[in-house]
Design a protein around this motif. Structure first.
Motif, PDB file in Angstrom:
ATOM      1  N   ALA A 137       0.790  -1.399   0.172  1.00  0.00           N
ATOM      2  CA  ALA A 137      -0.024  -0.015  -0.436  1.00  0.00           C
ATOM      3  C   ALA A 137       0.528   1.712   0.287  1.00  0.00           C
ATOM      4  O   ALA A 137       0.118   1.960  -0.300  1.00  0.00           O
ATOM      5  N   HIS A 138       1.769   1.137   0.462  1.00  0.00           N
ATOM      6  CA  HIS A 138       2.500   2.430   1.045  1.00  0.00           C
ATOM      7  C   HIS A 138       4.255   2.195  -0.342  1.00  0.00           C
ATOM      8  O   HIS A 138       5.459   2.662   0.212  1.00  0.00           O
ATOM      9  N   HIS A 139       3.636   0.995  -1.146  1.00  0.00           N
ATOM     10  CA  HIS A 139       5.182   0.662  -2.311  1.00  0.00           C
ATOM     11  C   HIS A 139       6.018   2.059  -2.637  1.00  0.00           C
ATOM     12  O   HIS A 139       7.449   2.392  -2.535  1.00  0.00           O
ATOM     13  N   SER A 140       5.228   3.490  -2.344  1.00  0.00           N
ATOM     14  CA  SER A 140       6.149   4.193  -3.225  1.00  0.00           C
ATOM     15  C   SER A 140       6.616   5.125  -2.419  1.00  0.00           C
ATOM     16  O   SER A 140       7.585   5.518  -3.643  1.00  0.00           O
ATOM     17  N   LEU A 141       6.821   5.064  -1.373  1.00  0.00           N
ATOM     18  CA  LEU A 141       7.994   5.307  -0.151  1.00  0.00           C
ATOM     19  C   LEU A 141       8.889   3.914   0.056  1.00  0.00           C
ATOM     20  O   LEU A 141      10.562   4.297  -0.306  1.00  0.00           O
ATOM     21  N   VAL A 142       8.805   2.446  -0.818  1.00  0.00           N
ATOM     22  CA  VAL A 142       9.923   1.902  -1.160  1.00  0.00           C
ATOM     23  C   VAL A 142      10.599   1.784  -2.282  1.00  0.00           C
ATOM     24  O   VAL A 142      12.003   2.653  -2.328  1.00  0.00           O
ATOM     25  N   GLU A 143       9.881   2.880  -2.836  1.00  0.00           N
ATOM     26  CA  GLU A 143      10.365   3.268  -4.481  1.00  0.00           C
ATOM     27  C   GLU A 143      11.246   4.551  -4.269  1.00  0.00           C
ATOM     28  O   GLU A 143      12.506   4.720  -4.436  1.00  0.00           O
ATOM     29  N   LEU A 144      11.354   5.228  -3.591  1.00  0.00           N
ATOM     30  CA  LEU A 144      12.111   6.533  -2.660  1.00  0.00           C
ATOM     31  C   LEU A 144      12.884   6.338  -1.287  1.00  0.00           C
ATOM     32  O   LEU A 144      13.917   6.877  -1.438  1.00  0.00           O
ATOM     33  N   GLY A 145      13.320   4.786  -0.938  1.00  0.00           N
ATOM     34  CA  GLY A 145      13.670   4.425  -0.544  1.00  0.00           C
ATOM     35  C   GLY A 145      13.637   5.137   0.964  1.00  0.00           C
ATOM     36  O   GLY A 145      14.943   4.655   2.003  1.00  0.00           O
ATOM     37  N   MET A 146      12.456   5.292   1.273  1.00  0.00           N
ATOM     38  CA  MET A 146      11.984   5.688   2.342  1.00  0.00           C
ATOM     39  C   MET A 146      11.552   4.963   3.526  1.00  0.00           C
ATOM     40  O   MET A 146      11.252   4.312   5.245  1.00  0.00           O
ATOM     41  N   LEU A 147      10.888   3.457   2.242  1.00  0.00           N
ATOM     42  CA  LEU A 147      10.902   2.756   3.853  1.00  0.00           C
ATOM     43  C   LEU A 147      12.335   1.165   2.522  1.00  0.00           C
ATOM     44  O   LEU A 147      12.239   0.891   1.972  1.00  0.00           O
ATOM     45  N   PRO A 148      12.051   0.311   4.068  1.00  0.00           N
ATOM     46  CA  PRO A 148      12.948  -0.957   3.259  1.00  0.00           C
ATOM     47  C   PRO A 148      12.608  -1.391   2.319  1.00  0.00           C
ATOM     48  O   PRO A 148      11.025  -2.045   2.632  1.00  0.00           O
ATOM     49  N   ASN A 149      13.354  -1.792   0.972  1.00  0.00           N
ATOM     50  CA  ASN A 149      13.369  -2.116   0.515  1.00  0.00           C
ATOM     51  C   ASN A 149      13.361  -4.238   0.491  1.00  0.00           C
ATOM     52  O   ASN A 149      13.984  -4.637   0.455  1.00  0.00           O
ATOM     53  N   ASN A 150      11.606  -4.425   1.761  1.00  0.00           N
ATOM     54  CA  ASN A 150      12.712  -5.989   2.025  1.00  0.00           C
ATOM     55  C   ASN A 150      10.896  -6.296   2.942  1.00  0.00           C
ATOM     56  O   ASN A 150      10.989  -5.599   3.965  1.00  0.00           O
ATOM     57  N   PRO A 151      10.634  -6.790   1.680  1.00  0.00           N
ATOM     58  CA  PRO A 151       8.713  -7.039   1.976  1.00  0.00           C
ATOM     59  C   PRO A 151       8.242  -7.493   4.005  1.00  0.00           C
ATOM     60  O   PRO A 151       7.322  -7.268   4.011  1.00  0.00           O
ATOM     61  N   ASP A 152       9.648  -8.094   4.756  1.00  0.00           N
ATOM     62  CA  ASP A 152       9.136  -8.819   5.783  1.00  0.00           C
ATOM     63  C   ASP A 152      10.293  -7.509   6.965  1.00  0.00           C
ATOM     64  O   ASP A 152       9.628  -7.714   7.852  1.00  0.00           O
ATOM     65  N   PHE A 153      10.298  -6.331   6.588  1.00  0.00           N
ATOM     66  CA  PHE A 153      10.868  -5.483   7.277  1.00  0.00           C
ATOM     67  C   PHE A 153      10.123  -5.237   8.520  1.00  0.00           C
ATOM     68  O   PHE A 153      10.478  -4.871   9.609  1.00  0.00           O
ATOM     69  N   ALA A 154       8.623  -5.245   8.261  1.00  0.00           N
ATOM     70  CA  ALA A 154       7.580  -4.650   9.767  1.00  0.00           C
ATOM     71  C   ALA A 154       7.466  -5.947   9.978  1.00  0.00           C
ATOM     72  O   ALA A 154       5.684  -6.183  10.887  1.00  0.00           O
ATOM     73  N   ALA A 155       8.064  -7.273   9.839  1.00  0.00           N
ATOM     74  CA  ALA A 155       7.383  -8.443  10.067  1.00  0.00           C
ATOM     75  C   ALA A 155       8.115  -8.721  11.405  1.00  0.00           C
ATOM     76  O   ALA A 155       7.674 -10.538  12.018  1.00  0.00           O
ATOM     77  N   HIS A 156       8.861  -8.223  12.234  1.00  0.00           N
ATOM     78  CA  HIS A 156       9.501  -9.026  13.443  1.00  0.00           C
ATOM     79  C   HIS A 156       8.953  -8.339  14.594  1.00  0.00           C
ATOM     80  O   HIS A 156       8.801  -6.668  14.898  1.00  0.00           O
ATOM     81  N   GLY A 157       8.150  -8.756  15.536  1.00  0.00           N
ATOM     82  CA  GLY A 157       7.669  -9.001  17.321  1.00  0.00           C
ATOM     83  C   GLY A 157       6.299  -9.352  17.741  1.00  0.00           C
ATOM     84  O   GLY A 157       7.033 -10.284  16.942  1.00  0.00           O
ATOM     85  N   HIS A 158       5.334  -8.706  18.188  1.00  0.00           N
ATOM     86  CA  HIS A 158       4.565  -9.374  18.800  1.00  0.00           C
ATOM     87  C   HIS A 158       2.956  -8.800  18.424  1.00  0.00           C
ATOM     88  O   HIS A 158       3.658  -7.593  18.048  1.00  0.00           O
ATOM     89  N   MET A 159       2.559 -10.802  18.095  1.00  0.00           N
ATOM     90  CA  MET A 159       0.921  -9.455  18.013  1.00  0.00           C
ATOM     91  C   MET A 159       0.116  -9.815  19.358  1.00  0.00           C
ATOM     92  O   MET A 159       0.826 -11.337  19.271  1.00  0.00           O
ATOM     93  N   ILE A 160      -0.865  -8.953  20.211  1.00  0.00           N
ATOM     94  CA  ILE A 160      -1.384  -9.281  20.993  1.00  0.00           C
ATOM     95  C   ILE A 160      -2.598  -9.107  21.244  1.00  0.00           C
ATOM     96  O   ILE A 160      -3.323  -7.741  20.869  1.00  0.00           O
ATOM     97  N   VAL A 161      -3.425  -9.603  21.537  1.00  0.00           N
ATOM     98  CA  VAL A 161      -4.595 -10.303  21.643  1.00  0.00           C
ATOM     99  C   VAL A 161      -5.242 -10.215  22.873  1.00  0.00           C
ATOM    100  O   VAL A 161      -4.991 -10.857  24.068  1.00  0.00           O
ATOM    101  N   ALA A 162      -5.124  -8.874  23.626  1.00  0.00           N
ATOM    102  CA  ALA A 162      -6.090  -8.694  25.075  1.00  0.00           C
ATOM    103  C   ALA A 162      -7.596  -8.929  25.203  1.00  0.00           C
ATOM    104  O   ALA A 162      -8.209  -9.373  24.413  1.00  0.00           O
ATOM    105  N   GLU A 163      -7.912  -8.264  26.475  1.00  0.00           N
ATOM    106  CA  GLU A 163      -9.277  -8.237  27.011  1.00  0.00           C
ATOM    107  C   GLU A 163     -10.031  -7.527  26.120  1.00  0.00           C
ATOM    108  O   GLU A 163      -9.987  -6.489  25.665  1.00  0.00           O
ATOM    109  N   GLU A 164     -11.648  -7.961  25.573  1.00  0.00           N
ATOM    110  CA  GLU A 164     -12.660  -6.908  25.210  1.00  0.00           C
ATOM    111  C   GLU A 164     -12.218  -6.872  23.728  1.00  0.00           C
ATOM    112  O   GLU A 164     -13.219  -5.935  23.178  1.00  0.00           O
ATOM    113  N   GLY A 165     -11.940  -7.960  23.532  1.00  0.00           N
ATOM    114  CA  GLY A 165     -11.427  -7.192  21.913  1.00  0.00           C
ATOM    115  C   GLY A 165     -10.038  -6.258  21.761  1.00  0.00           C
ATOM    116  O   GLY A 165      -9.642  -5.805  20.348  1.00  0.00           O
ATOM    117  N   HIS A 166      -9.191  -5.754  22.555  1.00  0.00           N
ATOM    118  CA  HIS A 166      -8.375  -5.225  22.724  1.00  0.00           C
ATOM    119  C   HIS A 166      -6.987  -5.738  21.836  1.00  0.00           C
ATOM    120  O   HIS A 166      -7.076  -6.889  22.101  1.00  0.00           O
TER     121      HIS A 166
END
Lengths: 452, 182
Positions: free
Chosen positions: A225-254
């Protein structure tokens, strides 16, 4: 093909479809019908927008007695005001007489609110002080004590974030936020307090509110969706650049993501400057600091429609990434139209140079003119249009990523955590919460009035 | 309040009247600029801005007139020259989805009021209207007032914009996004 043998009548739509069958969250299949269908939208009004807790604003937006801002609680217009005693209150923005809007600006400072229509005047604590032509009312015809502005059923704040609900029987805010508070502390409590910069940006998008909401728990759209910024070198040219970390499901759907950035010190501790990093160690537990240390980006949703985006980005070629904290709200205006609210928050103790850099980065990258955000709206609008047709609705949307991924038992924080930051477990949890709310059989409006 | 003051005019500057050559040249410059935007000639458009340019669009709220016109120190745009160049380069990629495929825009400038300072700087106030259509969708409309500070320059266009303040009429931008330029 109903998965429920005999769903109760309130769980069946007029064409016989069961709500439960539209959101098969456990299978990762979400019907297009839920996004833009007028019948669903009407049910959401009673079952979600008259029930859940909604973000109204931050205490720093109304610091002085009499300060007032016009906001929305659920989908009803409200006045958020600090009264002469300093108490924060929220009222339906509607006169008790004919229902005229009593506050017709976005912000002001007032002792009294006078309705333009017949002149009924309310104190900034909601009491009706004078009505017009009072001597023309007979005995018992005008009970001013009963005719104050209609308050929200419950109002409370956490870390300065003010929330309210129209449901007197809703759990307290403290219980509603539950274990999400642990993560809110990392984001908004990290240095002892945040404040809002100025006034929010507000704009309308021709989208179902749920496509916008869905996008706030979605890391893996960024590369495309923001590939224009990848093209400009403003985001890493690596599809997995935001793939590391954790996803957390808290209570009540948060739900939330804590996402790693580049493996350098600059991208640790939310990218904050050194003096704020020192404050984090004062205000967070060592465990929370360690989570923040591994985190450059975080997106979180307080169910249903309030979000934070803690990001590092640059709006200008050749300039380094700067962190900012963006608070977001989507208010539905119709099944296919949504009002977007966007605030910049900064740490109260932030130095002027950091505030300026954070502010400029936020405006340049997010909000309606932001070089990231503007492309998101294009996606939500086209997703909405494509969800309108009867044929499209036969084919559910695909939310299966990570459906077989186990919970990460080593995660030290509360909630269910999943390793990695690409996945749709947070999406599925949000939709499951939506289904839970939509299957409640509540006549909240009637109860609210009876409880008064 | 400060915005209101700017709109009424700078008392330290001298009015430049419509029958003068300067007025005609500035009007031609503004029309040239509008034409570049509507023709997607963004890289030529950005050359009309001085290196020190401040390009802003403040957020507006509904307020009583006694509290001012409602403009705030929060913006929809807060760009410098390098940021404008970034926007242009982004639009030139194939992936700026908000403008790919592109909107059709018409930029109109009208009601030019022009003043000149002792240092030769020009203050140009115009009302603007931008229409946009996208895909098969209905018209979107952006209107407001633009306050420009111009300097004469040895360029084909004859001037450079060193400050632009875009005062939108809307408090809520009802048009999806601000992917068009003003």
């Amino acid at each position: 093909m109903s998965t429920t043998a005999h769903p109760p009548s309130h769980a069946i739509l007029s064409n016989g479809e069961a709500i439960e069958d539209l959101v098969r969250a456990e299978e990762g299949l979400i019907s297009r019908r839920i996004y833009a269908d007028p019948e669903i939208y009407q049910l959401e009004q009673e079952r979600i927008f008259a029930r859940a807790w909604f973000f109204l604003g931050h205490e720093s937006e109304i610091p002085e007695p009499g300060d007032l801002v016009s906001r929305t609680c659920g989908t009803d217009p409200v006045i958020l005001v600090r009264d002469d005693e300093g108490v924060v209150r929220a009222f339906l923005n509607s006169c008790r007489h004919r229902g005229m809007r009593v506050c017709r600006t976005d912000r002001e400072n007032v002792s009294f609110l006078r309705c333009p229509y017949h002149g009924w005047a309310y104190k900034n604590d909601g009491r009706l002080m004078t009505a017009f032509a009072e001597d023309h009312y007979g005995e018992g015809e005008l009970d001013k004590d009963e005719l104050g502005l209609i308050p929200v059923a419950q109002l409370d704040s956490y870390q300065g974030l003010i929330f309210a609900t129209w449901d007197p029987q809703a759990p307290s805010l403290d219980a509603y936020l539950g274990n999400m508070k642990y993560y809110l502390d990392i984001i908004v409590g990290r240095t002892g307090g945040i404040e809002i910069v100025g006034t929010p940006q507000v704009w309308d998008v021709e989208t179902s509110w749920k496509f916008a909401t869905d996008n706030f728990t979605d890391n893996f759209h960024v590369f495309s969706a923001h590939h224009s910024l990848v093209e400009l070198g403003m985001l890493p040219n690596n599809p997995d650049f935001a793939a590391h970390g954790h996803m957390i499901v808290a209570e009540e759907g948060h739900i939330l993501h804590l996402t790693a950035g580049a493996p350098t010190e600059e991208y640790e501790l939310l990218g904050l400057p050194p003096e704020l990093r020192a404050k984090m160690r004062e205000h967070l537990s060592p465990e929370q600091v360690e989570m923040a240390r591994k985190c450059a980006y975080s997106a979180g949703t307080v169910w249903p429609n309030f979000h934070w985006l803690q990001l590092m980005s640059s709006g200008t070629l050749g300039q380094r990434d700067v962190p900012f904290l963006n608070l977001r709200l989507e208010v539905p205006l119709s099944p296919t139209r949504t009002r977007m609210w966007s605030w910049l928050a900064v740490d109260r103790d932030a130095a002027p140079e950091f505030r300026k850099a954070s502010y400029e980065t936020y405006v340049r990258t997010f909000g309606p003119a932001g070089i990231y955000d503007q492309d998101d709206m294009e996606n939500w609008e086209d997703c909405t249009r494509a969800a309108l047709g009867p044929a499209a609705r036969r084919f559910p949307l695909h939310h299966k990523m990570g459906i077989g991924r186990p919970v990460d038992d080593s995660w030290p924080g509360p909630g269910r955590a999943y390793a990695g930051a690409y996945g749709e477990m947070t999406h599925r949890s949000w939709y499951a919460a939506w289904r839970t709310h939509m299957l409640r059989d509540h006549a909240v409006g009637a109860r609210t009035e009876a409880a008064r | 309040m400060s915005a209101l003051g700017r709109r009424i005019g700078d008392p330290a500057m001298t009015p430049v009247l419509p029958h003068t050559e300067t007025y005609g040249r500035v009007l031609e410059f503004l029309h040239h600029e509008a034409e570049l935007l509507d023709a997607y000639r963004f890289s030529e458009w950005v050359e009309l801005f001085a290196p020190e340019v401040e390009y802003r669009m403040p957020v507006r709220t509904t307020q009583f007139l006694t509290d001012g016109e409602g403009f705030h120190d929060v913006d929809f745009f807060v760009d410098d020259h390098a940021t404008l160049v970034t926007r242009v380069k982004r639009l030139e990629t194939e992936f700026a989805w908000a403008e790919t495929p592109p909107s059709r825009t018409r930029h109109y400038v009208a009601n030019l009021r022009l003043q000149e300072g002792d240092d030769g700087e020009l203050a140009a106030r115009v009302n603007f209207m931008v229409t946009r259509t996208r895909q098969d969708l209905d018209y979107q409309l952006f209107t407001g007032q633009r306050l420009d500070r111009l300097v004469r320059a040895d360029t084909d266009a004859g001037f450079l914009v060193r400050r632009r303040t875009i005062l939108v009429d809307q408090t809520v931008i009802t048009n999806t996004n601000l992917s068009v330029l003003f």
